[in-house]
Scaffold this active site. Sequence first.
Site, PDB file in Angstrom:
ATOM      1  N   ILE A 168       0.840  -1.193   0.000  1.00 58.96           N
ATOM      2  CA  ILE A 168       0.000   0.000   0.000  1.00 58.96           C
ATOM      3  C   ILE A 168       0.883   1.255   0.000  1.00 58.96           C
ATOM      4  O   ILE A 168       1.506   1.597   1.020  1.00 58.96           O
ATOM      5  CB  ILE A 168      -0.948   0.005   1.220  1.00 58.96           C
ATOM      6  CG1 ILE A 168      -1.702  -1.336   1.321  1.00 58.96           C
ATOM      7  CG2 ILE A 168      -1.909   1.177   1.119  1.00 58.96           C
ATOM      8  CD1 ILE A 168      -2.498  -1.714   0.076  1.00 58.96           C
ATOM      9  N   GLU A 373      -1.755  -2.024 -10.377  1.00 60.79           N
ATOM     10  CA  GLU A 373      -2.964  -1.573 -11.085  1.00 60.79           C
ATOM     11  C   GLU A 373      -3.352  -2.544 -12.205  1.00 60.79           C
ATOM     12  O   GLU A 373      -3.852  -2.156 -13.246  1.00 60.79           O
ATOM     13  CB  GLU A 373      -2.806  -0.159 -11.657  1.00 60.79           C
ATOM     14  CG  GLU A 373      -2.146   0.847 -10.755  1.00 60.79           C
ATOM     15  CD  GLU A 373      -2.947   1.141  -9.500  1.00 60.79           C
ATOM     16  OE1 GLU A 373      -4.020   0.550  -9.320  1.00 60.79           O
ATOM     17  OE2 GLU A 373      -2.488   1.956  -8.697  1.00 60.79           O
TER      18      GLU A 373
END
Length: 394
Positions: A168, A373
């Site tokens: 993250i 992504e």
Amino acid sequence: MGATTVEDLFGIDRLLTDDEKAIARTVADFGAKRLRPHVADWFEAGTLPARDLAVELGALGLFGMHLDGYGCAGTTATQYGLACLEAEAVDSGLRSFISVQGSLAMFAIHRWGSEEQKQRWLPDMAAGRALGCFGLTEPDFGSNPAGMRTRARRDGDDWVLSGTKMWITNAPVADVAVVWAQTDAAGGSRGIRGFVVPTDTAGFTASEIRHKMSLRASITGEIVLDDVRLPADAMLPEAEGMRGPLSCLNEARFGIVFGAVGAARDCVNTALDYAGTREVFDKPLSGFQLTQGKLADMAVELGKAYLLAIQLGRIKDGGAIAPEQVSLGKLNNVREAIAIARECRTILGANGITLEYPVIRHANNLESVLTYEGTSEMHQLMIAKALTGQDAFR
């Protein structure tokens, strides 16, 4: 005949408005003066002065710049893309810093949040006074986020979150995390929901992931949620199921479509400059046919990636972009960018492996961009599903 640029060869400037060019110049100038002198050191040290940079980037209007209201600049998608291009021309970690703040955390609150959530967080995030992160990926669930194990259960009027999130960006320095979790049936909202979690909430911890060889000028963390108790209004009210997080990912992927072009352009320009000044057998390296062949091939792929990014920007500004079109841009432009970075490294020879030049740094960074992504394989499947009507994910 004098030297020209890839942009000149493809007539890129003719495709851009004055406002678009002005934004690109502003970000490029900031990058040249504030970022480029330090980025190799940040990369080598595996750090980023996130707090200091956040205020400066916020003052430039780069956080959530394509969003409207709440202190956001309200630019077009193409203008945002060009800003990403110039940021990633410096370093992928810097573009990622901007993307996670604006296209993931801020977009999630802007698109799916309550008015109270928007007023609470977006103005400070736009100004860089507050940093956000986006908690979706887990240690065992990357390409299949719907299988996440993080749970949110109802306890009276509260929600209690338990689970772990991995890889993250910004987590160790964030003030707020948008966390996605599976909800229980008792709350009347089955499926995945998003929660706005202040990081000083009891039970929330974020530790930095170290020993990375890629995106080193970026702060990456692991989030642990140990019975994090939140009020009912912490839930993003408009996001239910995977539609919420996937919409945010598409925003971030769009920035990558442009950003990868910036990294590739920086590599090509470095290789051109190096080849023009490096003498081999009493003439410039750029005068040899094998080197010219490499440069020509890279210019063609870089120019096509530029054109694809601009085309997708125009489609997005028209309000009609489809997820598979974003996948097309992400797949092609990152794949070509990493190939260009590797080829440029060969032109620089042994100098190409040092941080005196940006090429190996871009190449290493793009290994991460290739994965996050959505991996290349996942984007291939999304494109093929659109072409064939067949879902090969399962």
